[in-house]
Design a protein around this motif. Structure first.
Motif, mmCIF file in Angstrom:
data_model
loop_
_atom_site.group_PDB
_atom_site.id
_atom_site.type_symbol
_atom_site.label_atom_id
_atom_site.label_comp_id
_atom_site.label_asym_id
_atom_site.label_seq_id
_atom_site.Cartn_x
_atom_site.Cartn_y
_atom_site.Cartn_z
ATOM 1 N N ASP A 254 9.989 -12.602 51.171
ATOM 2 C CA ASP A 254 9.223 -13.412 52.119
ATOM 3 C C ASP A 254 9.920 -14.749 52.435
ATOM 4 O OD1 ASP A 254 7.076 -11.674 52.326
ATOM 5 O OD2 ASP A 254 5.842 -12.764 50.747
ATOM 6 N N PHE A 255 11.050 -14.923 52.055
ATOM 7 C CA PHE A 255 11.932 -15.937 52.457
ATOM 8 C C PHE A 255 13.384 -15.753 52.955
ATOM 9 C CE2 PHE A 255 8.642 -17.105 49.590
ATOM 10 C CZ PHE A 255 7.976 -18.389 49.949
ATOM 11 N N ALA A 256 13.845 -16.748 53.625
ATOM 12 C CA ALA A 256 15.098 -16.599 53.989
ATOM 13 C C ALA A 256 15.722 -17.794 53.209
ATOM 14 C CB ALA A 256 15.310 -16.582 55.455
ATOM 15 N N PRO A 257 17.004 -17.620 52.331
ATOM 16 C CA PRO A 257 17.403 -18.716 51.654
ATOM 17 C C PRO A 257 18.529 -19.372 52.398
ATOM 18 C CG PRO A 257 17.433 -16.510 50.226
ATOM 19 C CD PRO A 257 16.998 -16.171 51.629
ATOM 20 N N ILE A 258 18.385 -20.821 52.664
ATOM 21 C CA ILE A 258 19.351 -21.474 53.381
ATOM 22 C C ILE A 258 20.533 -22.006 52.109
ATOM 23 C CG2 ILE A 258 19.335 -23.815 54.550
ATOM 24 C CD1 ILE A 258 16.439 -23.169 55.264
ATOM 25 N N GLY A 259 20.269 -22.300 51.369
ATOM 26 C CA GLY A 259 21.513 -22.706 50.282
ATOM 27 C C GLY A 259 20.567 -23.019 48.783
ATOM 28 N N ARG A 260 21.699 -23.009 47.907
ATOM 29 C CA ARG A 260 21.300 -23.313 46.567
ATOM 30 C C ARG A 260 21.894 -24.871 46.317
ATOM 31 N NH1 ARG A 260 23.739 -20.897 40.911
ATOM 32 N NH2 ARG A 260 25.408 -22.094 41.491
ATOM 33 N N ILE B 2 18.748 -15.135 43.541
ATOM 34 C CA ILE B 2 17.316 -15.062 43.278
ATOM 35 C C ILE B 2 16.561 -13.646 42.845
ATOM 36 C CG2 ILE B 2 14.885 -15.236 44.706
ATOM 37 C CD1 ILE B 2 16.245 -17.369 46.375
ATOM 38 N N ALA B 3 17.325 -12.495 43.429
ATOM 39 C CA ALA B 3 17.051 -11.274 43.128
ATOM 40 C C ALA B 3 17.379 -10.874 41.775
ATOM 41 C CB ALA B 3 17.675 -10.284 43.936
ATOM 42 N N ARG B 4 18.443 -11.603 41.339
ATOM 43 C CA ARG B 4 19.080 -11.330 39.913
ATOM 44 C C ARG B 4 18.073 -11.976 38.832
ATOM 45 N NH1 ARG B 4 23.542 -13.271 40.844
ATOM 46 N NH2 ARG B 4 23.471 -15.166 39.490
ATOM 47 N N ASN B 5 17.787 -13.020 39.304
ATOM 48 C CA ASN B 5 17.022 -13.950 38.372
ATOM 49 C C ASN B 5 15.514 -13.135 38.177
ATOM 50 O OD1 ASN B 5 18.114 -17.440 39.267
ATOM 51 N ND2 ASN B 5 18.820 -16.006 37.718
ATOM 52 N N LEU B 6 14.976 -12.631 39.148
ATOM 53 C CA LEU B 6 13.745 -12.083 39.277
ATOM 54 C C LEU B 6 13.808 -10.887 38.328
ATOM 55 C CD1 LEU B 6 10.799 -11.512 39.982
ATOM 56 C CD2 LEU B 6 12.013 -10.091 42.060
ATOM 57 N N THR C 1 11.151 -21.422 38.990
ATOM 58 C CA THR C 1 9.700 -21.079 38.806
ATOM 59 C C THR C 1 9.351 -19.987 40.196
ATOM 60 O OG1 THR C 1 9.187 -23.194 39.830
ATOM 61 C CG2 THR C 1 9.000 -23.078 37.320
ATOM 62 N N HIS C 2 9.929 -20.139 41.323
ATOM 63 C CA HIS C 2 9.860 -19.287 42.414
ATOM 64 C C HIS C 2 9.579 -17.888 41.982
ATOM 65 C CE1 HIS C 2 10.055 -18.298 46.529
ATOM 66 N NE2 HIS C 2 11.168 -17.241 46.280
ATOM 67 N N VAL C 3 10.593 -17.483 41.069
ATOM 68 C CA VAL C 3 10.674 -16.068 40.720
ATOM 69 C C VAL C 3 9.772 -15.962 39.247
ATOM 70 C CG1 VAL C 3 12.574 -15.128 41.905
ATOM 71 C CG2 VAL C 3 12.765 -16.069 39.387
ATOM 72 N N ALA D 288 23.579 -15.851 51.527
ATOM 73 C CA ALA D 288 23.777 -14.657 51.086
ATOM 74 C C ALA D 288 24.000 -14.385 49.454
ATOM 75 C CB ALA D 288 24.641 -13.747 51.520
ATOM 76 N N THR D 289 24.822 -15.556 48.696
ATOM 77 C CA THR D 289 24.945 -15.591 47.245
ATOM 78 C C THR D 289 23.685 -15.955 47.022
ATOM 79 O OG1 THR D 289 27.332 -16.068 47.841
ATOM 80 C CG2 THR D 289 26.338 -16.465 45.855
ATOM 81 N N PHE D 290 23.154 -17.046 47.385
ATOM 82 C CA PHE D 290 21.771 -17.570 46.904
ATOM 83 C C PHE D 290 20.755 -16.556 46.984
ATOM 84 C CE2 PHE D 290 18.366 -20.977 47.491
ATOM 85 C CZ PHE D 290 18.070 -20.791 46.239
ATOM 86 N N LYS D 291 20.501 -15.583 47.524
ATOM 87 C CA LYS D 291 19.692 -14.662 47.849
ATOM 88 C C LYS D 291 19.897 -13.542 46.654
ATOM 89 C CE LYS D 291 17.064 -11.089 50.610
ATOM 90 N NZ LYS D 291 16.986 -10.847 52.241
#
Length: 322
Positions: free
Chosen positions: A111-117, A302-306, A93-95, A296-299
């Motif tokens: 606006d965020f720095a991913p730490i991990g999925r 997120i971009a792909r899901n957006l 839901t973040h995206v 990096a993979t998680f970010k």
């Protein structure tokens, strides 16, 4: 004078827990969860927090800030001081929510720095006592529901559950009112009380009620059946479209501009926690697939899901007035 000033600046830098490699954390860390207690997001956040606490040497406090499909808590997390002491544990839901509500109080990627999925899970369509007890399969439900005005809940406007509810009704030729809740727990309570017919739920939130027979699982989204619901077919197996294959995430984010040494410390603690056998056991117990991703993979996901959710929203005309 110049030398003394430089020495003073260096000392201040070393004294700052947010900047010093070895000083962080020196007090409790807070996870903002943008949904109420008891739902899937809250469950996953607590599993992650309990795995990370020994690695950080500090307590992790969960703060539930539900509202507006996750926007309230997420916006708050985006605006806190980027010192590593307030983080965001969230889901897809973040995206999704800002796209659907056409309101972006935060940038989901920048606006965020991913730490991990932490993991992934499929959601299941369930019905409660408002549907006759003898209906235990999708074909039986579809036949009963024809010509009726259904009420289907979703745990947030613009969420996967919301979109899947709309797709289900569209592809099955049914009629239903979509009712948005502030998380899975209040939605589940209304299904159990008979206030609404059903909706899509995660196993983390509703698995116990499914196993107890208080809600009936009829079909599952995703690409593979949920082990605990081995007899419950996939929607794709029932003839529904591949649109039900959309996959999401649960994971931990920090505000952008958090110092790199702090991010490194959090990333390592999260990586270790995600790999612990106890973490895997607890995730699997709520039918969540452990599937760690590095920052990096998680970010990238997120971009792909957006991008994917923007396309789905446009095709379904899923936007709502916020």
């Amino acid at each position: 004078m110049h030398r003394r000033r430089l020495l003073g600046l260096a000392a201040a830098t070393l004294a700052s827990p947010a900047l010093a490699q070895g000083g962080y954390p020196d007090r409790p860390v807070r996870f903002i969860v943008p949904f109420p207690p008891g739902g899937g997001t809250d469950t996953w956040a607590r599993i992650a927090a309990e795995g990370m606490q020994p690695e950080l040497g500090q307590p992790i406090v969960i703060e539930n800030r539900g509202g507006a499909g996750g926007l309230v808590g997420t916006e708050a997390a985006a605006k806190v001081a980027p010192d590593g002491y307030t983080l965001l544990f969230t889901i897809t839901t973040h995206v999704q929510t800002p796209v659907v509500m056409r309101r972006f109080p935060y940038d989901p990627v920048n606006d965020f720095a991913p730490i991990g999925r932490l993991g992934t899970t499929s959601i299941t369509f369930v019905v409660g006592p408002k549907v006759p007890a003898g209906i235990t399969t999708w074909p039986a439900f579809a036949a009963w529901a024809k010509g009726r005005d259904l009420s289907l809940g979703n745990y947030a406007p613009g969420s996967t559950g919301h979109a899947f509810g709309m797709l289900l009704v569209e592809e099955a030729g049914l009629q239903a009112e979509q009712i948005a809740y502030r998380g899975e727990t209040p939605m589940l309570q209304d299904i159990l009380s008979g206030a609404i017919h059903g909706g899509f739920h995660s196993m983390a939130a509703a698995g116990e009620m499914m196993r107890a027979g208080r809600v009936r699982p009829l079909a599952t989204a995703g690409d593979r059946r949920i082990p605990a619901l081995g007899e419950v077919p996939l929607l794709k197996e029932l003839g529904f479209s591949a649109r039900f294959s959309f996959g999401g995430f649960s994971g931990l984010l920090a505000p952008a501009r958090t110092p790199q040494p702090v991010l490194d410390r959090l990333t390592e603690a999260f990586r270790i926690a995600a790999a612990k056998p106890e973490t895997h056991r607890r995730l699997l117990a709520v039918d969540t697939v452990p599937s760690y991703q590095d920052p990096a993979t998680f970010k990238a996901q997120i971009a792909r899901n957006l991008r994917e959710w923007t396309e789905i929203t446009e095709k379904l005309n899923l936007t709502i007035d916020s």
